[in-house]
Every structure is written in C-alpha cells, then in structure tokens.
Design a protein around this motif. Structure first.
Motif, short mmCIF file in Angstrom:
data_model
loop_
_atom_site.label_atom_id
_atom_site.label_comp_id
_atom_site.label_asym_id
_atom_site.label_seq_id
_atom_site.Cartn_x
_atom_site.Cartn_y
_atom_site.Cartn_z
N LEU A 1 0.84 -1.20 0.00
CA LEU A 1 0.00 0.00 0.00
C LEU A 1 0.87 1.25 0.00
CD1 LEU A 1 -2.89 -0.86 2.48
CD2 LEU A 1 -2.83 -1.04 0.03
N ALA A 2 2.03 1.17 0.64
CA ALA A 2 2.87 2.36 0.76
C ALA A 2 3.76 2.55 -0.45
CB ALA A 2 3.72 2.25 2.02
N TYR A 3 3.92 1.51 -1.27
CA TYR A 3 4.95 1.58 -2.32
C TYR A 3 4.79 2.79 -3.24
CZ TYR A 3 7.81 0.57 -6.28
OH TYR A 3 8.73 0.70 -7.28
N GLY A 4 3.57 2.98 -3.74
CA GLY A 4 3.34 4.07 -4.67
C GLY A 4 3.65 5.43 -4.04
N MET A 5 3.27 5.59 -2.78
CA MET A 5 3.52 6.86 -2.10
C MET A 5 5.00 7.08 -1.87
SD MET A 5 0.48 7.13 0.66
CE MET A 5 0.85 5.62 1.50
N GLU A 6 5.72 6.00 -1.58
CA GLU A 6 7.16 6.12 -1.41
C GLU A 6 7.80 6.63 -2.70
OE1 GLU A 6 8.65 2.87 1.81
OE2 GLU A 6 8.29 2.13 -0.20
#
Lengths: 602, 452
Positions: A104-109
């Motif tokens: 879930l965090a990958y894109g935001m990272e």
C-alpha cells in the motif's frame, strides 16, 4: 477528466490501427464501463489513459489524450502515477513488495510523500478496503479477492483522480467479485474517483456503471452512453439484458432487481409452461438450422443468440459466432464418428456404468484438509458443474481425478483404474483435464506440431488431433504459434489435444476465464455435444451462467466438503450466490436460461 | 477532559519508567498509572469493586491504557487483568515493534563467529540448539521463514560431503585406528601428496566430522537469520542511492519462488499430455515455457512499477548533476589508483591517501546522487533497546568464544590424536547460552489465529 481527441493507436508490425477515431470526454466522478468483444482494443484504450500505451508498449499514438490537463504524450506513466492508478487482471503481476502494508505504501514512497502522510493514508486505505486484519500478512498467502483489493488499495493511496481497471473481477469467484465491486462503488460515491473499467462479465458489473463505453468492433469508433442505451445496441450483453430484449422491456433492465419488478407479466405468461429439463434441452440434438431460425431477422430488432449472454457482431469480415460453432459441431461429430469407426468403440452413452467413482476421498496438504470425505459418482453423458469459492477444493478434486494428487484417504477410480497409479500414457485414454491455464499444455511452436505430438502421445492415428482442432477451431492455419491465439482459441486447442486420447471422462478447470460471450457460447455448444456423445464432463467453474446453461448436475464444495449435490435446477434456484440471473428474475419458477424461456415462449 | 486531572497525568508521566514495584501497591488511585505501564496491571484483584473513582475517571483510564497498548499485545484485544507472570512476556509482534532485521543478522553473525572459533562438537551442537530454539520460538509463518529447514538440510549435506571426501581422498591426520582400507589408485610422481583411496582412520574421520560440523553450524546460523528477518526489509534499510538495486533484488527474490512453482506445475501438467513427469527431457521441454512465463511476468511487473511512479526523479540543477558525475567517477578512479598503489611496490606511500580520498569522493557522489531520488520511506525499522539486546547477545557469544580461544584453546579444539571424548567446557558453554536472549526479549509472533 479524461479527454480523447482523435486518438488512434497503431502497434508496430500491424497495418491497421488497433483503435481509431476515439473522440470523447469522460467527466469526473463517473464509473465508466468499457465493453466490447475480445480483441477490439479495450486494453489498448485503457493503456492510453495511464500512458503505458505507447510509452511502455511501443506503437504509435496519434491524436491526444489528456488526463486532468496532463498530456500523455509528454508525461510518462511514472509522471502520471499520482493521477492515474492502474490495476490489471492478474493482481500477482502487480505487486512489487511482499507484505500488504508495504504494498500500500509503495506508490507513495515513489512519489516522495512525507512519512506521516503515508502512515495516515495507509491506515485510511486499510479501513476503506477492509484490509486492516491483513496488514502484516505476506501477499502470497492472501486469497484472490483479497489480493485484488490490495492491488486496488495500492494504487489508491497516492489519491489518484482516475482509476483504470482491466478486468478486475475476471479471475474471482462471485463473492470475491462482489467484494471488489462494492469497494469500487464506494470509491466513486464517497471519494469522487473517476473509474474506467473493462470487464467481460457484464452480469456482475453493468448495474454499477454510470456510463458505458462500447467498442463494437476493432477500429470502430467507440460509443458512449448510459448503460441502458448501450445495452440496447451492444453485441455483448448479460442474460438479464437478453431476457429484457426478449420480453421487449423498454428501457432495458440492468439489474436483477429492475428486471424482477417488470417480470410479473412474463412470470404469468410462463406460469402455464414448464421449462424443458436441462438435460432434455441438451440432449436434444438440435440441427443448426433450428437454432438460426430463432433469430429475428427484421431490421432494427436485436438478434438473439446463446443464453449465457448474447453476442452478435455487426462488423463485417468477422464471422458470426453461431455459424462456425454449428459448423464446427457437425465437423466435430464427424471427427468423433470417424474415430469411433476406426476404433470400433461402442457408444458409451448406452452404458449406465459409472465413468468414475470417488469414495470418501480425503486429501491433505501441509496440515490442511483440502478435501474431506468426498463421495461422487460420474456417469457417461452427464455434465457436472463443480462450484464453490476459491480454495474450496475444486481444483484439488479434479487433480485427484487425473492422478496428479494422491488421495490421503478414500479411493478414486476412473473406468476401474486408480489414476495416480496408472502410467500417464495409459491414463490420457481414460481421463483428460484442461487446466486453468490452457497454455500449460502447449509446448510446441506451431499448431501442427502440437497436434502431431498429441497424436503420438495418445497413439492415435495421425491427423486425429488436427481433425478435432479443425472442428473446434475452424480457420486456424497450421503454422500459427499457440501464443498468438486468443484465450478462446487456446482453450479450444488444449481441448482438442486432450480429446485426442478419447477420454470418456473430461475435466475442465475454470474454462470460461477470460472468454467473452461469443467464445463462451461456442464452448457451451461444444461441451453439450461432447456430453451427448457420451462423455462424462466435470467443470470446475465460478461462472453460474455457464453452469446453468450446460450442467445437468451441480456439486457445491465448501472447505473441502460436498455441501450440495443435485440436478442443476434444484441446487441453483434457491441459492443466492449460485443462481443465474434468469433464475433470480423468474424465481420461484425453475427457469435457468434465456434459451429455455425463449423456447417456452416460441 | 474529565474532572479528575490527576490520574492521567500520573499515567502519562511514568509510562515506560514505572518500576514494577509501584504497580504492585494497591492504593485507591493506583489504577490509572499502573494500567498505563506497558507491563500491565497489578495482581491485586479486589480493587475495582471498591474503587472510589467517579465514573468520569474511566475516560482517562481508558486513554492511558490505549497509549500503553501500542507496545502491548495485539491492539484491540481486551486485557482486563493479567497475572504477574504474563506481564513479563514480550508483546506480540506488529509492524511498530518489529525488531530491526539488522539486529537478527548481527546476532546470527555473532553465533557464526563463535562457531568458526571452535571444533568442539558439543559446543557446536549447543550453538545449533540455541539458534534452533530462537528460530522455533520467534519465527513467523511467512514464506521466507520456511527456509530454515532448507539450511539445516544443507548443513547435514555439507557434513556428509566432507566425510565422503575424507573416505575417498584420505586425510593428512595420522591415525592408528584403521576403520577400513580402500584400494589405493596409483598416481604418477608429479601428483605426490594426492591420494585416492587407501587407509581410512577413525582419527581422520573424526577430524572431518568436526570440521564439517563447524561449517554446517555456520550455515545454520545464516539460515536462522534468514528465517527470522525478512530479507526484503533488510534491503529497505539500504541508503537511498542504492535503493533501485535493492528493489531489483526484492523483485528477483519474489520471482524465484514463482519460477519454482511454475516448474513444479508444468511438470505435473505433463502428465495430462501422457508424458512422464520426471527426467531430463521433461525439464528441457518445460524450460522454454517457464522462461517465457517468467519473462511475461517481469514485463508485467515492470509496467506496474512504471505506472506506480518507480524511477521518478526530482529536478536537480545541472551543476549538482555534473558535480555528482565528477565525484562518483573521480572517486572510483581514485579507488582504483589507490588500490593499485597499495598493491604495487613503488606507490605504497601514495596508495592509502589516494584510496581514502577516492572512497570519500565516491561516497559523496552517491550521497549527492541520492538527491535525484524523490523517494521517502514508509515506517522504516527502528533500532531500539530490543535490537541492542539481540545484537549484543550475539556479539557477547562471539566475544566470549574468542576470549576462550586464547584462554583455553584445548577445550575448544578437542584432540583427535589420540582419540579422546570431547568435553564440554563450562564457561564457553554458559556464554553460548547468552545467545538465547532474543527468544525472551523480542516480540513474539502472532499465533496463527486468523491466518487460515
């Protein structure tokens, strides 16, 4: 939100553009459903929105696509990542990390959001998609529906304004599909996300759409309209629409609820008649001409075909699906007869002996009981649909029947032999399985080589397999590479290879995955014919419409146990999740398919 | 906020530092502060019934408990009143309290170092037991945690291979106890010192066994780290400029199991074509489809990564970009030149300074290069007290063994000539037990309650 200006896409090595003259505007906050038969360029159209076409796939894009003012010609996919979220059919091909939260965090990272923003959004998304309990779980251990929700969540966290989904529910069981669709519904309603989605299984999605975008044939201009408008002209439509067209309802109902409200008079008309029992309808060897006569030929009237949704193709140059199917079937019959003649096998339909018996079968894998005390008898000429949610043990049962899995307890016998102790060479003449991914069966470079290998494997006279291919799949040249075939064609090739060994028991695992209504209707015809020839057929499927169409008997598995086993009409009509649309609309009367209704009204 | 201000203040004030002793004294207002301590509540059970607290006080009470619950057991689980023994237990592992993967690796390296210092089979067995106990107590049921058994098997294979070699090639250990004599292959003169076949002695076999056991223990320690620490998370701790390489490794690591699954599936599917599922031919025939599948999957993942913003770069002024290039290239050249200088006879004087300058320049280049990347990190693992304890316990075992090596070398290397039974040296053995500390201080894995 999304503007297409005179867009056309031509891939390298293709002369004609895959899509052209696309000129339309998709407003903000709408759920737009992209529909059309296989191979009309739905995925290409979706790809132009995320910029993957042409930046990633190659090819030439003419015209202009702008998403929220950003031109995809000048913005690469990664520069649109904060604006467009893309989810494909196979969630496993989407994941970059290995746990839910990281995914879930990958894109935001990648977008470089501040840590506290990421944390908050991950928590919000976990709640929005109901994933909070799964947050620390490795993705590989999730079910299909859960994985697809994670995939959607992973593109939601950067708060995209547009969500592009390519067949998000195709690989899911009905319950998991509901899960995903209700999430999409919520996104559109609560967050105002614009959703552009392509899907074959219209019966699942059409009622959620605000608009429908129809690509009627390759390189034809798309038509945008309300779902009811589009359904009135669409060559692909779910059973509810087929029934609506048959009954002449206007506007067309899109959901079971709408249809049920209007079906009072239809129910009254049908009350005096009884449906032909499924088996009767199927054993009835209708000549091809009888079927075509059902078509209304008056211009302006929609034409009707197969009951599991319909398909008719206005495009020139594309053959009508029904004709080749009918033609194929007569050839198939010829092919089968030919084999019968040469091998002097008596028609098996005459025997009432069980083709296969499963007694108290239990299969345990790594401390999990995949199957528990399953008892089943399969008889010649009978088509059995094996249903149940993902992981219920359907594939395990099929694998046990072909001896790929050794039973932990109980016995499996196919024609008196124990599958897992029978050498493969002999086994293929007893039982054949078309696996979930038909490509797994294909090794050779060309269709001809594949057929020759199949003949050699089955010790069948040369040409046997090729005859079957010609029957099932007319017009495929010998030198075609199996990879270049469409999903439906590949399935037909795999089926032909399996049939080369003349197995009296035929098993199919999820045969309609990725098939459009036309391919599905053809498959139904072929299977019906094989059953009439005396094959015992078992289908593991999520497709309730297909089961209603061809199965005589439905077996429902849950947690490795048989929870229901009986004639299709009895099992399916009362079930909320396994009932086909027609049955839901016309309940409590036991009508299952549009074909039955049509025949009763005729 | 409630009328009663005192309890919450107390509660937040002594959150982590509250000595367990105060928690045990049941005063009238002892409830809120003790409830907030992560260790839990006092054992006194009669208190709540005659608790004079007004109902309003229950709000801060709950709040304080909620704050404590973060480090406590699985969030949301009610824990009204726990016995004293239970509050000494470590919390269940969550993302927030997960141990830094580096700590597990340091611990494992510590044990491995200790193993490399001894050939005493009893000590080695103890080390394996320590590692095995910690793995059994603390591994999750995640896919990477299943690799431990593979490493144990690999270790056993190493021992077996070492023994087979010893039988076949003989050993330089002189021995008097002949076990068996193999026919010796005559070798020409120039191959002196090499022997094939011949006498196999008990001493030689024992030496080989000790030696193999040492190597196996090393492998098992690495396996333990692999099972306990998520390798992907370890890579996430890499510096920013190396991030892309890290992602490549992570993606590759998730691919390997997929390919193995593909091979297994395609092999069984061959049965459906009436072909045998074993043998070289089977592997050759499915090789191409497997590779094709892997290629297709990697293209799909690449598309997904691209669409999700992988490789987005920040705008960097040209001056900085050029400086980065100069620093990195110049630094690498410097490293090469410096290394050459150190190795060559003439330039030894300049070698070291040039090497160091080059290294510094290259590191600065990497650091500056990190500016181009816009990435941020989601919940990076924190190095906390537990991580210090875990890494420290590994280091202590290693240090004790190294010290013992100088103090009592005989005990660590039991003689094989003449044959003697190895003895367990008391102090090194006790020191080895320090390696068990992680099993008691690290967060416990969740019991698989909702995993299936």
């Amino acid at each position: 939100m999304i503007h297409f200006e005179e867009v056309s896409v031509t891939y390298e090595g293709h002369e004609a553009p895959t899509i052209q003259q696309v000129q339309l505007t998709i407003p903000e906050g709408e759920l737009v459903l992209l529909i059309g038969p296989s191979g009309v360029g739905k995925s290409t159209l979706l790809g132009t929105v995320s910029g993957l076409v042409p930046h990633f796939t190659g090819g030439t894009l003419r015209g202009r696509v702008t998403v929220d003012g950003r031109d995809t010609r000048t913005h690469k996919p990664r520069e649109l990542a904060d604006l467009v979220g893309t989810v494909g059919q196979d969630p496993l091909a989407h994941f970059v990390t290995d746990t839910v939260e990281d995914e879930l965090a990958y894109g935001m990272e990648s977008l470089g959001l501040a840590p506290h923003v990421m944390r908050r959004r991950v928590e919000e998304t976990l709640d929005l998609l109901g994933l909070a309990d799964l947050r620390d779980r490795p993705i590989a251990t999730l079910s299909g529906g859960q994985q697809q929700r994670v995939a959607i969540g992973s593109v939601l966290t950067p708060h995209p304004k547009v969500l592009v989904l390519d067949e998000p529910t195709s690989a899911l069981d009905p319950a998991a599909a509901e899960e995903v669709l209700s999430v999409l519904q919520r996104l559109v309603h609560d967050l105002g996300t614009t959703v552009l989605m392509a899907e074959h299984r219209l019966e699942r999605v059409i009622q959620y759409a605000d608009r429908a975008l129809l690509l009627p044939s390759p390189a034809a201009a798309p038509i945008l309209g309300t779902p009811a408008e589009i359904m009135a002209i669409s060559p692909v439509h779910p059973p509810v629409v087929t029934l609506g067209r048959l009954a002449g309802w206007n506007p067309l109902p899109l959901s079971v609820r709408d249809a049920r409200r209007r079906a009072t008079d239809l129910r009254a008309r049908l009350a005096t008649r009884a449906p032909l029992s499924t088996s009767q309808a199927q054993h009835d060897p209708q000549p091809p001409t009888a079927k075509t006569s059902h078509k209304k030929t008056r211009t302006g009237e929609p034409t009707e075909t197969g009951g599991a949704g319909g398909y008719d193709n206005p495009a020139e140059g594309r053959v009508h699906p029904e004709r080749p199917a009918a033609e194929g079937i007569s050839r198939l019959r010829a092919a089968l007869r030919l084999r019968r003649g040469t091998n002097a096998t008596p028609p098996r339909a005459a025997k009432a002996i069980a083709t296969a018996t499963v007694k108290a079968l239990g299969v345990r894998r790594a401390r999990i009981d995949a199957l528990r005390a399953v008892t089943l008898t399969l008889t010649p000429g009978e088509t059995t649909a094996l249903m149940g949610r993902n992981g219920a043990g359907k594939s395990t049962l099929l694998n046990a029947l072909v001896g790929m899995i050794e039973p932990t307890t109980g016995t499996v016998t196919v024609n008196g032999r124990t599958p897992h102790r029978t050498p493969p060479r002999e086994l293929i003449r007893e039982v054949g399985l078309v696996p979930q991914e038909p490509r797994d069966l294909l090794y050779a470079d060309t269709v001809a080589a594949e057929c020759a290998a199949a003949d050699a494997d089955a010790e069948a006279p040369p040409g046997t397999c090729r005859d079957l291919v010609t029957a099932l799949l007319p017009g495929v040249p010998d030198d075609t590479h199996p990879r270049d075939l469409s999903e439906g064609q590949r399935l037909a090739l795999a089926l032909a290879i399996v049939l080369t060994g003349r197995p009296p028991l035929l098993l199919l695992d999820e045969p309609t995955r990725g098939l459009d209504y036309a391919a599905k209707a053809r498959l139904a015809d072929v299977l019906r014919d094989l059953a009439a020839e005396g094959h015992a057929i078992v289908l593991a499927t999520h497709d309730v419409e297909l089961a209603a169409e061809i199965a005589h008997r439905v077996v429902i598995l849950a947690d490795g146990e048989v929870v229901a086993d009986g004639p299709t009409a009895d099992v399916v009509v009362s079930s909320p999740s396994f009932a086909p649309q027609v049955s839901k609309i016309l309940a409590p009367d036991p009508w299952l398919t549009v074909t039955q209704v049509r025949e009763a009204l005729a | 906020m409630p009328t009663n201000d005192e309890p919450p203040q107390q509660g937040t004030a002594n959150t982590p530092a509250a000595p367990p002793a105060t928690g045990g004294t049941p005063t009238h207002f002892a409830q809120p502060p003790t409830a907030s301590t992560p260790v839990g509540e006092p054992a006194a059970s009669g208190v709540p019934t005659h608790d004079p607290q007004p109902p309003t006080a229950s709000t801060p009470h709950k709040k304080a408990r909620g704050a404590g619950g973060k480090t406590g057991p699985a969030a949301g689980q009610p824990h009204p009143r726990r016995p004293r023994a239970e509050r000494r237990r470590t919390p269940y592992t969550t993302r927030s309290n997960a141990l830094h993967p580096g700590a597990w690796w340091l611990w494992a390296i510590g044990l491995a170092t200790a193993a490399s210092r001894t050939t005493n089979p009893l000590l080695l067995a103890l080390l394996v037991a320590v590692a095995g106990y910690v793995v059994a107590a603390r591994r999750t049921d995640a896919p990477w945690a299943r690799s431990y058994t593979a490493f144990v098997k690999l270790g056993l294979a190493v021992v077996a291979i070492r023994l087979v070699f010893n039988v076949a090639l003989g050993s330089p250990i002189p021995g008097t106890h002949t076990l068996l004599t193999l026919p010796e292959a005559p070798l020409p003169d120039w191959a002196k010192g090499i022997r094939i076949g011949g006498r196999v002695t008990a001493e030689g076999m024992l030496f080989a066994l000790y030696d193999g056991a040492r190597l196996a223990t090393l492998l098992i320690c690495v396996g333990a780290a692999n099972a306990l620490a998520n390798p992907a998370r370890l890579l996430k701790s890499l510096p920013g400029a190396l991030y892309e390489a890290g992602v490549a490794v992570v993606v590759a690591m998730t691919f390997a199991p997929n390919m193995v699954a593909d091979v297994a599936r395609l092999r069984t599917v061959r049965r459906l074509r009436g072909r045998p599922t074993g043998g070289i031919k089977a592997i050759l025939q499915i090789g191409l489809p497997v590779l094709e599948g892997a290629l297709e999957r990697s293209v799909a993942v690449a598309a997904s990564m691209d669409a999700r913003g992988y490789g987005r770069t920040a705008h960097v002024p040209p001056a900085v970009r050029h400086t980065t290039t100069v620093l990195t290239l110049g630094g690498l050249l410097g490293v090469c030149a410096g290394t050459y200088g150190l190795l060559a006879a003439e330039g030894a004087r300049y070698g070291l300074p040039v090497l160091l300058t080059g290294l510094a320049a290259a590191l600065a280049g990497l650091r500056l290069g990190g500016r181009r990347s816009v990435r941020t990190r989601y919940r990076p693992d924190r190095w906390g007290a537990r991580a210090w304890l875990v890494a420290g316990s590994g280091a202590a075992v290693a240090a004790a063994m190294i010290w013992a090596g100088t103090y009592a070398p005989d005990a660590l290397h039991p003689g094989v000539v003449p044959l003697t039974a190895p003895e367990l040296p008391l102090w090194p053995a006790l020191a080895t037990l320090l390696g068990l500390l992680p099993a008691f201080v690290t967060p416990a894995p969740q019991t698989p309650q909702e995993s299936k």
